[in-house]
Design a protein around this motif. Structure first.
Motif, PDB file in Angstrom:
ATOM      1  N   ILE A 136       0.837  -1.198   0.000  1.00 35.26           N
ATOM      2  CA  ILE A 136       0.000   0.000   0.000  1.00 35.26           C
ATOM      3  C   ILE A 136       0.874   1.251   0.000  1.00 35.26           C
ATOM      4  CG2 ILE A 136      -1.678   1.333   1.325  1.00 35.26           C
ATOM      5  CD1 ILE A 136      -2.886  -1.064  -0.075  1.00 35.26           C
ATOM      6  N   ASP A 137       1.982   1.218   0.734  1.00 37.94           N
ATOM      7  CA  ASP A 137       2.878   2.375   0.760  1.00 37.94           C
ATOM      8  C   ASP A 137       3.458   2.652  -0.619  1.00 37.94           C
ATOM      9  OD1 ASP A 137       2.456   2.715   3.445  1.00 37.94           O
ATOM     10  OD2 ASP A 137       4.267   1.658   4.089  1.00 37.94           O
ATOM     11  N   ALA A 138       3.826   1.586  -1.342  1.00 34.42           N
ATOM     12  CA  ALA A 138       4.365   1.779  -2.690  1.00 34.42           C
ATOM     13  C   ALA A 138       3.293   2.326  -3.627  1.00 34.42           C
ATOM     14  CB  ALA A 138       4.907   0.452  -3.224  1.00 34.42           C
ATOM     15  N   MET A 139       2.058   1.859  -3.475  1.00 41.24           N
ATOM     16  CA  MET A 139       0.961   2.353  -4.320  1.00 41.24           C
ATOM     17  C   MET A 139       0.719   3.838  -4.069  1.00 41.24           C
ATOM     18  SD  MET A 139      -0.077  -0.271  -6.108  1.00 41.24           S
ATOM     19  CE  MET A 139      -1.735   0.080  -6.646  1.00 41.24           C
ATOM     20  N   ALA A 140       0.914   4.266  -2.826  1.00 40.89           N
ATOM     21  CA  ALA A 140       0.664   5.662  -2.473  1.00 40.89           C
ATOM     22  C   ALA A 140       1.658   6.616  -3.138  1.00 40.89           C
ATOM     23  CB  ALA A 140       0.698   5.837  -0.962  1.00 40.89           C
ATOM     24  N   GLN A 249      -7.351  -4.684  -1.875  1.00 40.49           N
ATOM     25  CA  GLN A 249      -7.425  -5.976  -1.196  1.00 40.49           C
ATOM     26  C   GLN A 249      -6.332  -6.919  -1.693  1.00 40.49           C
ATOM     27  OE1 GLN A 249      -9.798  -7.210   1.323  1.00 40.49           O
ATOM     28  NE2 GLN A 249      -8.032  -8.594   1.360  1.00 40.49           N
ATOM     29  N   TRP A 250      -6.122  -6.978  -3.001  1.00 45.22           N
ATOM     30  CA  TRP A 250      -5.107  -7.864  -3.571  1.00 45.22           C
ATOM     31  C   TRP A 250      -3.694  -7.464  -3.121  1.00 45.22           C
ATOM     32  CZ3 TRP A 250      -7.679  -6.854  -8.926  1.00 45.22           C
ATOM     33  CH2 TRP A 250      -8.909  -7.529  -8.994  1.00 45.22           C
ATOM     34  N   VAL A 251      -3.474  -6.150  -3.044  1.00 48.32           N
ATOM     35  CA  VAL A 251      -2.168  -5.669  -2.596  1.00 48.32           C
ATOM     36  C   VAL A 251      -1.965  -5.981  -1.112  1.00 48.32           C
ATOM     37  CG1 VAL A 251      -0.792  -3.594  -2.166  1.00 48.32           C
ATOM     38  CG2 VAL A 251      -1.952  -3.886  -4.357  1.00 48.32           C
TER      39      VAL A 251
END
Length: 261
Positions: A136-140, A249-251
């Protein structure tokens, strides 16, 4: 007898049901309490017992379903047809699913082989490389212009199984030491995903819409924009929200890695 000849003769003896040939027997020396024939028999039986033990550990639900005698009979037939060919016994059960489909009549083989595939998927997931799953941090940190073309690939541990029977419920009952349910065909096939996070394997059954969306990303190379376009047919203006919800959810589950082009 040279060392490599002796090794081949000993291997043939372990894999065969017949007695050791004269050359192998004559190359050995018995002791005061254990003669050559008895010693060889111990090795022969111990090797077969070890192989059966590996298959029981890899396929505990099938073992529970069939019981000791029937499982050992099936496993022995499998070992005889497909003897261990790898230095690691971790791969012994690789062909068990296919063997079940070929060895048993379809009415019995179909649910049993699917269960073997499910149990083997857990083995593959547990032994897979760690990889570098998206977080999630990388997606952000993604810039707005990166989102439309974002593509992903499965994490190394991710296993995908389409179930036609209640194999997950059967597996779960043995894991939980609960009542063993009767094998039943599902009203419609259901996808189960299995993966490993740290040293723990997890699993989840997916509703058909979520399974189709994940399949599009992983097997049809959709990017995020294409995922939203596909979901728009069903979800209309809520397509982007649904896509983000599933992607999150998948991440969080650790199913995905970013695909770099």
């Amino acid at each position: 007898m040279r060392l490599n000849e002796w090794q081949l003769a000993f291997e043939a003896f372990l894999l065969d049901e017949t007695a050791a040939d004269a050359g192998l027997g004559n190359s050995l020396i018995g002791g005061p309490t254990l003669n050559v024939g008895t010693g060889l028999a111990i090795y022969h039986n111990a090797y077969k017992a070890r192989l059966l033990d590996v298959l029981r550990n890899d396929f505990p639900t099938i073992w529970h379903w069939l019981g000791d005698a029937e499982f050992d009979q099936l496993a022995t037939a499998y070992i005889r047809q497909q003897p261990s060919a790898h230095y690691s016994l971790r791969w012994l059960g690789k062909g068990f699913e296919d063997f079940i489909r070929e060895h048993l009549v379809r009415e019995q083989s179909a649910p049993l082989a699917e269960l073997a595939a499910l149990e083997w998927a857990f083995t593959l997931a547990f032994d897979s490389p760690a990889g570098t799953p998206l977080t999630i941090d990388a997606m952000a940190t993604l810039a707005a212009e990166e989102w439309p073309t974002l593509q992903v690939k499965p994490a190394p541990s991710l296993q995908w199984l389409r179930c036609a029977y209640n194999s997950v419920a059967i597996w779960r009952s043995v894991k939980a030491e609960a009542d063993f349910p009767e094998s039943q065909a599902l009203a419609s096939p259901q996808v189960c995903v299995i993966w490993r996070s740290e040293l723990v394997c997890s699993y989840r059954s997916l509703a058909s819409a979520e399974a189709d969306a994940l399949d599009g990303l992983l097997n049809q190379a959709w990017n995020f924009s294409e995922l939203c376009a596909e979901l728009a047919v069903t979800y209309g203006e809520g397509a982007a929200l649904q896509a983000v919800t599933w992607l999150k959810q998948w991440v969080q589950d650790g199913l995905l890695e970013r695909l770099q082009r």
